[in-house]
Design an enzyme around this catalytic site. Structure first.
Site, PDB file in Angstrom:
ATOM      1  N   TYR A 140      44.807  43.385  42.605  1.00  0.00           N
ATOM      2  CA  TYR A 140      43.386  43.062  42.916  1.00  0.00           C
ATOM      3  C   TYR A 140      43.169  42.178  44.020  1.00  0.00           C
ATOM      4  O   TYR A 140      42.368  42.635  44.880  1.00  0.00           O
ATOM      5  CB  TYR A 140      43.049  41.911  41.637  1.00  0.00           C
ATOM      6  CG  TYR A 140      41.610  41.124  42.037  1.00  0.00           C
ATOM      7  CD1 TYR A 140      40.696  42.027  41.968  1.00  0.00           C
ATOM      8  CD2 TYR A 140      41.724  39.680  42.088  1.00  0.00           C
ATOM      9  CE1 TYR A 140      39.505  41.355  41.976  1.00  0.00           C
ATOM     10  CE2 TYR A 140      40.535  39.066  42.153  1.00  0.00           C
ATOM     11  CZ  TYR A 140      39.119  39.767  42.114  1.00  0.00           C
ATOM     12  OH  TYR A 140      38.144  39.347  42.338  1.00  0.00           O
ATOM     13  N   ILE A 206      47.745  26.851  26.893  1.00  0.00           N
ATOM     14  CA  ILE A 206      47.932  26.414  28.343  1.00  0.00           C
ATOM     15  C   ILE A 206      49.261  27.339  28.572  1.00  0.00           C
ATOM     16  O   ILE A 206      50.293  27.322  28.156  1.00  0.00           O
ATOM     17  CB  ILE A 206      48.306  25.069  28.445  1.00  0.00           C
ATOM     18  CG1 ILE A 206      47.413  24.228  27.907  1.00  0.00           C
ATOM     19  CG2 ILE A 206      48.698  24.558  29.887  1.00  0.00           C
ATOM     20  CD1 ILE A 206      47.319  22.600  27.972  1.00  0.00           C
TER      21      ILE A 206
HETATM   22  N1  UFG Z   1      44.417  29.537  31.803  1.00  0.00           N
HETATM   23  C1  UFG Z   1      45.109  28.943  30.559  1.00  0.00           C
HETATM   24  N2  UFG Z   1      44.496  29.522  29.350  1.00  0.00           N
HETATM   25  C2  UFG Z   1      43.835  30.333  29.104  1.00  0.00           C
HETATM   26  C3  UFG Z   1      43.187  30.954  30.383  1.00  0.00           C
HETATM   27  C4  UFG Z   1      43.546  30.604  31.770  1.00  0.00           C
HETATM   28  O1  UFG Z   1      45.992  28.173  30.817  1.00  0.00           O
HETATM   29  O2  UFG Z   1      43.529  30.897  28.201  1.00  0.00           O
HETATM   30  C5  UFG Z   1      45.015  28.996  32.939  1.00  0.00           C
HETATM   31  C6  UFG Z   1      45.409  30.033  34.005  1.00  0.00           C
HETATM   32  O3  UFG Z   1      46.931  30.240  33.818  1.00  0.00           O
HETATM   33  C7  UFG Z   1      45.196  29.475  35.127  1.00  0.00           C
HETATM   34  C8  UFG Z   1      43.969  28.692  35.130  1.00  0.00           C
HETATM   35  O4  UFG Z   1      43.788  28.509  33.619  1.00  0.00           O
HETATM   36  O5  UFG Z   1      46.210  28.560  35.706  1.00  0.00           O
HETATM   37  C9  UFG Z   1      42.525  29.529  35.417  1.00  0.00           C
HETATM   38  O6  UFG Z   1      42.655  30.709  35.050  1.00  0.00           O
HETATM   39  P1  UFG Z   1      41.444  31.905  34.946  1.00  0.00           P
HETATM   40  O7  UFG Z   1      41.751  32.888  34.228  1.00  0.00           O
HETATM   41  O8  UFG Z   1      40.192  30.989  34.299  1.00  0.00           O
HETATM   42  O9  UFG Z   1      41.204  32.097  36.434  1.00  0.00           O
HETATM   43  P2  UFG Z   1      42.095  32.444  37.492  1.00  0.00           P
HETATM   44  O10 UFG Z   1      42.490  31.408  38.578  1.00  0.00           O
HETATM   45  O11 UFG Z   1      43.247  33.234  36.880  1.00  0.00           O
HETATM   46  O12 UFG Z   1      41.327  33.729  38.386  1.00  0.00           O
HETATM   47  C10 UFG Z   1      40.272  33.437  39.016  1.00  0.00           C
HETATM   48  C11 UFG Z   1      39.324  34.713  39.039  1.00  0.00           C
HETATM   49  C12 UFG Z   1      39.782  35.797  39.634  1.00  0.00           C
HETATM   50  C13 UFG Z   1      40.400  35.443  40.839  1.00  0.00           C
HETATM   51  C14 UFG Z   1      41.758  34.330  40.924  1.00  0.00           C
HETATM   52  C15 UFG Z   1      42.399  33.978  42.022  1.00  0.00           C
HETATM   53  O13 UFG Z   1      38.980  34.913  38.070  1.00  0.00           O
HETATM   54  O14 UFG Z   1      38.871  36.525  39.828  1.00  0.00           O
HETATM   55  O15 UFG Z   1      40.897  33.324  40.350  1.00  0.00           O
HETATM   56  O16 UFG Z   1      43.679  33.588  41.663  1.00  0.00           O
HETATM   57  F1  UFG Z   1      41.404  36.569  41.328  1.00  0.00           F
END
Ligand code: UFG
Length: 330
Positions: A140, A206
């Protein structure tokens, strides 16, 4: 008139609302693979179609007098991109080359591109600047970085003006509570916590408690979707008003919150207690991603207006009014 690809999606639909508030005419092109027709304001012209379909694009550009394009349409789940990389290279890279080809043929040379903090990979600094190294760790992030490179090449060869906006963690919803985040399979933290507190899911996991952060959980920079939208309006004004330009900007708040802090804030705002489960790390998650927004502030006068509390309050309002999002009527 402005063409917004992916205008039925989460961020796209909020940007469309702000464009309309500024009396800017909009045509939305969306294939509705992940977007929702109900998210598109009635005041826009809506075309259901794919950015990869050259004929549709040709027809659209011939029908309307398009001054510039805001290109949201893409696939955007990190985990999915690891399992289905070709989907990402096709929908994000190939589709954009087709869009550029048709735009340039029609002498349309202004583009705003949805990029991501996933272009940075696993950072070795606490605060990310636009000049920080870009070493994406998943398809991505790579697909979005490739497009930035393609845009840069096109600006030199064909006089294209572009602004690439690297979003950090988009969250929150329109203050009306009428549009918000809705994915068929939700993976993002804030909607997952709120849907759990609403009784739609039995727990919140988490992912990882052994990161090198004060409480061991991942830190992210959450930015309100309306703040993102405001940055698009400013970027568009710059592109339409001025000389040729090419620029990349971070869109974040400069403040990071851990997963635990987010869950606590959601509990406080909703007055409900979460059933929290500790799970293993999710592959590909950097421990900390926080933006410097100094460049976009200096060059476009943008700064975030919404706090984390505003983000969670507006998201909660959206979920309360639409417990099934757009997927089902109550
Ligand atoms: N997380 C949890 N539990 C959940 C969902 C997420 O602990 O149910 C954690 C994830 O591991 C992460 C944090 O919460 O540490 C944020 O997760 P998200 O899925 O909300 O967002 P991301 O940081 O993974 O993703 C975002 C954007 C993507 C982008 C990315 C860059 O949604 O489009 O940041 O790392 F690419």
């Amino acid at each position: 008139m402005i063409l917004v690809t992916g205008g039925a999606g989460y961020i796209g639909s909020h940007v469309v609302k702000q464009l309309l508030d500024q009396n800017i005419e909009v045509v939305v092109l969306d294939n509705l693979s992940t977007g929702h027709r109900q998210a598109v304001d009635d005041r826009v012209v809506f075309w259901e179609g794919d950015v990869k379909d050259e004929q549709t694009l040709e027809q659209l550009f011939k029908t309307y007098s398009i001054e510039g394009v805001i290109h949201f349409a893409s696939s955007c789940l990190v985990g999915e991109s690891v399992l289905q990389p070709l989907k990402y290279y096709e929908n994000n890279v190939s589709a954009t080359t087709i869009l550029l080809k048709v735009m340039l043929r029609q002498q349309i040379k202004k583009l705003i591109f949805s990029s991501t903090c996933a272009t940075y990979g696993i950072p070795d600094t606490d605060i990310l600047h636009e000049g920080s190294p870009t070493n994406p760790v998943n398809p991505y992030g790579r697909s979005k970085l490739m497009v930035e490179q393609i845009l840069s090449d096109c600006s030199k060869a064909y006089d294209l003006s572009f602004i690439s906006l690297r979003y950090f963690n988009a969250a929150g919803a329109h203050s009306s509570g009428m549009i918000g985040e809705c994915h068929e399979h939700e993976t993002h933290l804030i909607p997952n916590v709120l849907l759990h507190l609403l009784g739609k899911q039995d727990k919140v996991s988490i992912f990882g408690t052994d990161y090198d952060t004060p409480d061991g959980t991942c830190i992210r920079d959450y930015i309100h979707v309306n703040d993102l939208a405001d940055a698009h309006i400013r970027a568009l004004q710059r592109l339409l008003g001025g000389e040729k330009m090419t620029a990349v900007y971070n869109l974040g708040t400069g403040s990071g919150f851990s997963v635990k802090e987010i869950i606590e804030m959601c509990e406080q705002i909703t007055g409900k207690k979460a059933n929290v489960v500790y799970a293993a790390r999710r592959p590909g998650d950097p421990g900390r991603l926080v933006a410097s927004y100094e460049k976009v502030n200096r060059e476009m006068g943008w700064k975030p207006q919404y706090t984390l509390e505003d983000i969670i309050r507006t998201a909660w309002k959206w979920h309360l009014h639409h417990p099934y999002g757009y997927l089902k009527e109550e």
